[in-house]
Scaffold this motif. Sequence first.
Motif, PDB file in Angstrom:
ATOM      1  N   ILE A   1       0.807  -1.232  -0.057  1.00 14.14           N
ATOM      2  CA  ILE A   1      -0.005   0.058  -0.204  1.00 14.14           C
ATOM      3  C   ILE A   1       0.780   1.199   0.037  1.00 14.14           C
ATOM      4  N   THR A   2       1.919   1.214   0.855  1.00 15.95           N
ATOM      5  CA  THR A   2       2.734   2.268   0.751  1.00 15.95           C
ATOM      6  C   THR A   2       4.270   2.098   0.794  1.00 15.95           C
ATOM      7  N   PRO A   3       4.527   1.832  -0.352  1.00 15.43           N
ATOM      8  CA  PRO A   3       5.927   1.179  -0.718  1.00 15.43           C
ATOM      9  C   PRO A   3       6.975   2.282  -0.471  1.00 15.43           C
ATOM     10  N   TRP A   4       6.665   3.585  -0.406  1.00 17.98           N
ATOM     11  CA  TRP A   4       7.669   4.311  -0.271  1.00 17.98           C
ATOM     12  C   TRP A   4       8.294   4.582   1.327  1.00 17.98           C
ATOM     13  N   LEU A   5       7.367   3.890   2.058  1.00 18.58           N
ATOM     14  CA  LEU A   5       7.970   4.019   3.291  1.00 18.58           C
ATOM     15  C   LEU A   5       8.656   2.646   3.705  1.00 18.58           C
ATOM     16  N   PHE A   6       9.157   1.970   2.769  1.00 17.93           N
ATOM     17  CA  PHE A   6       9.872   0.785   3.193  1.00 17.93           C
ATOM     18  C   PHE A   6      11.056   0.564   2.253  1.00 17.93           C
TER      19      PHE A   6
ATOM     20  N   ASP B   1       5.801   4.800  11.408  1.00 15.86           N
ATOM     21  CA  ASP B   1       6.431   4.707  10.437  1.00 15.86           C
ATOM     22  C   ASP B   1       7.825   5.231  10.595  1.00 15.86           C
TER      23      ASP B   1
ATOM     24  N   LYS C   1      13.591  -1.691  12.651  1.00 13.29           N
ATOM     25  CA  LYS C   1      13.909  -1.188  11.500  1.00 13.29           C
ATOM     26  C   LYS C   1      14.619   0.161  11.117  1.00 13.29           C
TER      27      LYS C   1
ATOM     28  N   SER D   1      15.855   1.915   9.146  1.00 12.84           N
ATOM     29  CA  SER D   1      15.501   2.834   8.254  1.00 12.84           C
ATOM     30  C   SER D   1      14.394   4.140   8.701  1.00 12.84           C
TER      31      SER D   1
ATOM     32  N   LEU E   1       6.099  12.672   6.307  1.00 15.86           N
ATOM     33  CA  LEU E   1       5.215  12.593   4.906  1.00 15.86           C
ATOM     34  C   LEU E   1       3.769  12.574   5.444  1.00 15.86           C
TER      35      LEU E   1
ATOM     36  N   MET F   1       1.377   9.227   7.406  1.00 14.25           N
ATOM     37  CA  MET F   1       2.408   8.468   8.353  1.00 14.25           C
ATOM     38  C   MET F   1       1.988   8.604   9.792  1.00 14.25           C
TER      39      MET F   1
ATOM     40  N   ALA G   1      11.699  11.985   0.041  1.00  8.61           N
ATOM     41  CA  ALA G   1      10.115  11.871  -0.350  1.00  8.61           C
ATOM     42  C   ALA G   1      10.307  10.811  -1.382  1.00  8.61           C
ATOM     43  N   PRO G   2       8.836  10.194  -1.717  1.00  9.75           N
ATOM     44  CA  PRO G   2       8.755   9.053  -2.730  1.00  9.75           C
ATOM     45  C   PRO G   2       9.555   9.317  -3.883  1.00  9.75           C
ATOM     46  N   THR G   3      10.099   8.508  -4.626  1.00  3.43           N
ATOM     47  CA  THR G   3      10.741   8.503  -5.956  1.00  3.43           C
ATOM     48  C   THR G   3       9.654   8.700  -6.938  1.00  3.43           C
TER      49      THR G   3
ATOM     50  N   GLN H   1       7.200   6.284  -7.618  1.00  2.00           N
ATOM     51  CA  GLN H   1       6.043   6.041  -6.564  1.00  2.00           C
ATOM     52  C   GLN H   1       5.257   7.425  -6.418  1.00  2.00           C
TER      53      GLN H   1
ATOM     54  N   TYR I   1      -2.781   8.214  -2.698  1.00  2.00           N
ATOM     55  CA  TYR I   1      -3.062   7.567  -1.234  1.00  2.00           C
ATOM     56  C   TYR I   1      -3.255   8.847  -0.365  1.00  2.00           C
TER      57      TYR I   1
END
Lengths: 211, 466
Positions: A206-211, B28, B53, B55, B119, B122, B249-251, B254, B261
């Motif tokens: 769902i939110t691949p940018w967070l992984f 997150d 995690k 990251s 972001l 989150m 931020a998302p690439t 994405q 979303y």
Amino acid sequence: MEKFTEITAIAVPLDRVNVDTDAIIPKQFLKSIQRSGFGPNLFDEWRYLDHGEPGMDNSTRQINPDFVLNQARYANAKILLARDNFGCGSSREHAPWALEDFGIRVIIAPSFADIFYNNCFKNGLLPIVLPEAQVNDLFDFIEANEGGQLTVDLQEQKIHYNKTSELSFELDQFRRHCLLEGLDEIGLTLEHSDDIKAYEEKQKAITPWLF
Amino acid sequence: MAKTLYDKLWDSHVVRENDDGTSLLYIDRQLIHEVTSPQAFEGLRLADRQPWKLSANLATPDHNVPTANREQGIIDPVSKLQVDTLDENCDLFGITEFKMGDIRQGIVHVISPEQGATLPAMTLVCGDSHTSTHGAFGALAFGIGTSEVEHVLATQCLIQKKSKNMRIDVNGKLNSGVTAKDVILAIIGKIGTAGGTGYAIEFAGDAIRSLSMEGRMTLSNMAIEAGARAGMIAVDQTTIDFVKGRAYAPTEAQWLSAVDYWRDFKSDDGAYFDKIISLDASDIQPQVTWGTSPEMTISIDALIPDPEQENDAVKKEGMQAALDYMGLKAGQAINEIPVDVVFIGSCTNSRIEDIRAAAHIAKGKQVAGNIKQALVVPGSGLIKAQAEKEGLDKILLAAGFQWREPGCSMCLAMNADRLEPQERCASTSNRNFEGRQGQGGRTHLVSPAMAAAAAIAGHFTRIDAR
């Protein structure tokens, strides 16, 4: 964490609203990288007349005789009676650490700030919310009865005082359980590792940018 | 069923619901600084646990760092040990840290949005109550204690109980000279410092929508001063435009699905709020706090209130104690009170827009003779560089302000920047508590424009916004 079941002790009354965590433990003492040793500097700016810094010998400092924690009748208090919005402001867990290190195990107030309230339970401290009228009654009782003690029973969720008086208090059952057993919350959460991993797998789609 | 923004953030992060009404909530992002993390890392080591995690974590030192003469390092050995400990812990566990020499270093709540590490949609936590700042992005962000910092490091989760929903609407057009800081002070003045206790607050209404992301962060930042752990604002085009292109931020690949979303992270029509508060933007004037709690705030043209007019005995006593501490008297005009020190900075007001506002007021003028010190402390190394690119540093220096390196500085005076007893400060920070900026120091919370205007006039004054 130390288990909490029942305590009988003198209560010290702190008759002020909005007592913030900066007052409970001033910022200069936050530089410590330890979890203990904050007790001598609890309420430092109210308890002493001179300015305190980490590493000072507190036994040689000027005591503020007017501050309630310094009054002989409240020596050995393990219960703190407070007013609305106790523990507001900064999230510093050094505030409950300082209270616990000083010897306080219970704080009774009409309301607490959320983060402080939460932090207490991680350190074997019991914050109790009571209606304002009941808190007023307790203030009256301890001010009128030198040496008068309160008994706080976590199992039964009751406060006994003045021989026959009894008050009930509400508490989240998970927090009560953790305090009674002295449980390590991280250990409890790690028992659900599979749930956490399953959540992560689901979210990766769902939110691949967070992984 | 119609959901609030908070409901959506909550529901999308529940890992499991426990029988006792608590939930395991997935986190997150965790931000880490030097003051509230050493005992958490120590706890991990003692229990032989590893971060869940890596990251998800981002660290920087901010509370203890010097804002002048950085080439000398940190002089105070206790402060130095705390920052060194953060560096060692981050290196040891492999956590990304912007160290003191890095241009990306700054106040945690400034650097994370700047990097796109904050972001929309989150959950974000930090061992710092002003974590509410990040709610400006339509995120669920709140401050935690050190035990919870350790809990998140070890499990990426927190055991939480859901808060109630509150919406604060500010509708209408803001008056000239009125900023996000004045809006949030006016809100706190109205609902009190415990008004939001137990609630997650959503700020809504067209006056909020009209704010920039910087303004929205100022607003969410001080939700905690109204007692709410989290304050948030729905995602809109302003949010998305701010995030685009930032390092974390998302690439590009994405981006579109991320935006798609995020767009849903707003309250549905008809969603239920336990409490709704409304303010008319046109009623809000520039604010100055007069006491030792952020709720003790008045408009620039008002007189300091009289405790004798207060019926509640505990409140009356609190007001009198505040006046005594602040060295003020009931009935004094706030705009006649002279100031000794001016501080422009903190996670509330140290962003580029804040520095532009201060420079705009200061341009071609001089700091008044009675001002002992006027500090401008940018929120990050990148903001400092941007301000210098725009020539704002030169304007401020020419007017007699000091131009410093990034950090928390005099907001809480853990480094060398602090008030002397009884010094009176016009401060853009967030807390006017006793001793907050130095023992015996007297803090008045104001906007950057008001702080700059007070520096020039030597006292609080209505801002000439022209």
